[in-house]
Design an enzyme around this catalytic site. Structure first.
Site, PDB file in Angstrom:
ATOM      1  N   GLY A 305       0.091  -1.057   0.188  1.00  0.00           N
ATOM      2  CA  GLY A 305       0.048   0.115   0.195  1.00  0.00           C
ATOM      3  C   GLY A 305       0.354   1.228  -0.053  1.00  0.00           C
ATOM      4  N   SER A 306       0.075   2.380   0.939  1.00  0.00           N
ATOM      5  CA  SER A 306       1.106   3.578   0.354  1.00  0.00           C
ATOM      6  C   SER A 306       2.610   3.628   1.217  1.00  0.00           C
ATOM      7  CB  SER A 306       0.234   4.218   1.382  1.00  0.00           C
ATOM      8  OG  SER A 306      -1.573   4.738   0.527  1.00  0.00           O
ATOM      9  N   ALA A 307       2.684   2.476   2.141  1.00  0.00           N
ATOM     10  CA  ALA A 307       4.014   2.610   2.778  1.00  0.00           C
ATOM     11  C   ALA A 307       4.945   2.768   1.359  1.00  0.00           C
ATOM     12  CB  ALA A 307       4.797   1.763   3.769  1.00  0.00           C
ATOM     13  N   PHE A 308       5.100   2.264   0.095  1.00  0.00           N
ATOM     14  CA  PHE A 308       5.709   1.636  -0.762  1.00  0.00           C
ATOM     15  C   PHE A 308       5.871   3.006  -1.284  1.00  0.00           C
ATOM     16  CE2 PHE A 308       6.853   1.045  -5.235  1.00  0.00           C
ATOM     17  CZ  PHE A 308       7.722  -0.199  -4.944  1.00  0.00           C
ATOM     18  N   LYS A 309       5.191   4.120  -1.223  1.00  0.00           N
ATOM     19  CA  LYS A 309       5.404   5.248  -1.464  1.00  0.00           C
ATOM     20  C   LYS A 309       6.446   6.229  -1.184  1.00  0.00           C
ATOM     21  CE  LYS A 309      -0.143   6.565  -2.145  1.00  0.00           C
ATOM     22  NZ  LYS A 309      -1.543   7.704  -1.391  1.00  0.00           N
TER      23      LYS A 309
END
Length: 581
Positions: A305-309
């Site tokens: 999810g957004s942690a991969f941003k």
């Protein structure tokens, strides 16, 4: 005359035949005594000697401060030697009573004609001592070792456990089995033709060599606190599971690794799920046990999810396709080919800079910069950052990344990948990759074992782990630290903020497959101090009930952990902790 001559010939033939037979026997005897003597000497020795194994003490496992995490307890193995038993009824009576065994089963073993029959293993020492005091002929009580974990379920999937043969089955116990197991010894006794041990004949004894003691990077206090935090949120959110990982981003040392619910290392074959094992087939039970023993931090993949941003932003900054002041407009979605891909904020964020986009965790901003980078370069950075390779952690069963083939990454796939969907990685892979992006660009090897030590605690062997420099530039790394600190101090990660500490991090909420199931994973990755990270943590909550947003339920867990762990590690608060941008 003819008859007399015939008789003489007959006698001569008989004499010659007897001589030949005698010569053959003599030759055979000479052959046996000279050429085959060694074989028959060994055979005779085997008939008169009995060998019993002495188990080596398995090496202990210590935390980084010397706290014992795994050790041994003395137990006994009870055996009988059929040829030496004088009163079979008494032997059956004593052993069945002391060991709480069926008398007929004990009798079957006692009356079995064999060199030695094992009655029971892992008998507590007190019971073994009582049996020894009966002084029963033909009954042998040999001391052995059973693995013991003084803290029960602490770090169960990291430490692992041993089987009946004292060999490692999962975790560190199997990974470092060659160091821990030691070398067994033997006791050799001499018997007469009936198999009775001869008194006055000295035993030939080869002493066992104990295993080496393993020192690991886990900190008992940090592990225990993280485990308590995981169990609390597991209960509060009625979650399926909770994983927490803390590591040093500079060298890869794992300080804590929690997979709640943990299981009892001293009783590893009892399910912790509440399922009645008696209702399961053997195959079903084994499958349930295998699932219980899985280490979600390394054995299972998930959509980050957004942690991969963090990874997407680092790649785009490194490539130069975006600047902090670049502006974007978020109406709450982006149209990519024939797909309407939404932002988590339905009404949109309006006009915002790239820095704002990170603080707001805005999906359209990341889709835009990802499309600027392009599928080929995005894939190249994916590989450059090490995401296509396993981390090399020193625990068994590490899973690899599940990723599209490069040629299959279209515009839609690229857009969803920028915010951590449509591919899967392990939690430890995310921890290692983020560490490289915030520590100045060095990819470290995550690890638990530090080395082996002697009784004084001095290292007899230290383990080395590979590093790779130049993953990103120092400038990109410094910029990412600043941006992620602003996520906590001003943005979506504000629930991880602690007064007096600079903490960087990123929230994430991802939906599991199949999407129709309506199950989510809430997570948060954070590090401190933001300007010079010494500890990085990940909290992952699987299928929480009720509110499931990472910023709402996962970030506070890491905040509470850091509120206790940072002072414990000697990282002091500062009255005015302002990050230099």
């Amino acid at each position: 005359m003819k008859s007399r001559t015939y008789n003489r010939k007959k006698i001569l033939v008989v004499f010659l035949s007897a001589a030949l037979v005698l010569a053959a026997l003599l030759g055979r005897l000479v052959y046996l005594m000279i050429f085959d003597a060694k074989y028959y000497q060994e055979l005779a020795r085997d008939l008169h000697e009995r060998e019993r194994e002495i188990k080596a003490a398995r090496g202990g496992i210590l935390d980084r401060n010397g706290v014992v995490l795994a050790t041994n307890r003395t137990v006994c193995t009870i055996s009988v030697i059929h040829s030496q038993i004088q009163d079979a009824d008494r032997v059956v009576e004593v052993l069945s009573s002391e060991l709480d065994l069926d008398a007929e089963e004990v009798r079957r073993k006692v009356e079995k004609v064999s060199s030695m029959e094992r009655i029971q293993t892992n008998v507590d020492k007190e019971t073994g001592d009582r049996i020894r005091e009966y002084d029963l002929a033909g009954v042998k009580v040999d001391e052995d070792y059973k693995r013991y974990y003084p803290h029960g379920d602490l770090a169960s999937r990291v430490l692992g456990f041993t089987g009946g043969d004292n060999q490692g089955i999962i975790g560190l116990e199997v990974k470092y089995d060659d160091y821990l197991k030691g070398t067994n010894g033997t006791i050799l006794t001499v018997t007469d033709a009936r198999g009775v041990e001869l008194e006055g004949v000295a035993e030939d004894r080869i002493e066992p060599v104990p295993g080496e003691t393993l020192k690991v990077s886990l900190d008992y206090n940090i592990q225990a606190y993280c485990q308590q935090a995981a169990e609390n949120v597991l209960e509060e959110k009625q979650a399926e599971a909770v994983s927490i990982l803390l590591m040093n981003p500079k060298n890869g040392e794992i300080l804590a690794m929690v997979n709640a619910p943990e299981f009892d290392l001293n009783d590893p074959f009892t399910l912790n799920t509440g399922v009645d094992a008696d209702t399961l087939s053997g195959e079903e039970l084994q499958e349930q046990l295998n699932q219980m023993w899985r280490n979600r931090c390394i054995n299972d993949t998930y959509e980050p999810g957004s942690a991969f941003k963090i990874i997407t932003a680092s790649a785009c900054l490194e490539e130069g396709v975006v600047d902090l002041d670049d502006t974007f407009v978020c109406p709450g979605y982006r149209i990519v080919e024939d797909r309407k891909i939404r932002c988590h904020k339905v009404g949109g964020h309006g006009q915002e800079t790239f820095a704002d986009g990170i603080r707001n965790s805005c999906n359209p901003v990341f889709m835009d910069i990802g499309l600027r980078l392009g599928a080929d370069r995005f894939y190249d950075y994916f590989r450059q950052f090490g995401l296509m390779e396993q981390t090399g952690i020193d625990l068994p069963g590490e899973a690899g990344t599940i990723m599209h083939r490069k040629e299959d990454i279209g515009t839609v796939e690229l857009a969803t990948m920028t915010f951590g969907q449509s591919f899967q990685i392990t939690p430890v892979q995310l921890a290692v990759t983020v560490s490289a992006l915030i520590n100045g660009g060095t990819r470290v090897t995550p690890h638990v074992a530090l080395g082996t030590v002697d009784e004084s605690g001095a290292y007899t062997r230290e383990f080395d782990y590979e590093t790779e420099e130049g993953i990103v530039s120092e400038e990109t790394s410094r910029t990412m630290r600043m941006l992620l600190e602003s996520v906590v101090s001003e943005g979506s990660g504000k629930n991880a903020y602690i007064e007096g500490y600079s903490i960087g991090g990123k929230t994430a909420t991802s939906e599991t497959l199949p999407r129709s199931a309506g199950k989510y994973i809430a997570s948060f990755v954070g590090f401190a101090p933001a300007e010079d990270p010494e500890v990085l943590g990940i909290v992952i909550i699987h299928d929480p009930k009720g509110v499931y947003y990472g910023g709402t339920i996962a970030a506070p867990v890491l905040r509470d952990i850091y509120d206790n762990v940072l002072p414990y590690l000697g990282i002091e608060k500062t009255e005015s902790m302002v990050y230099t941008k």
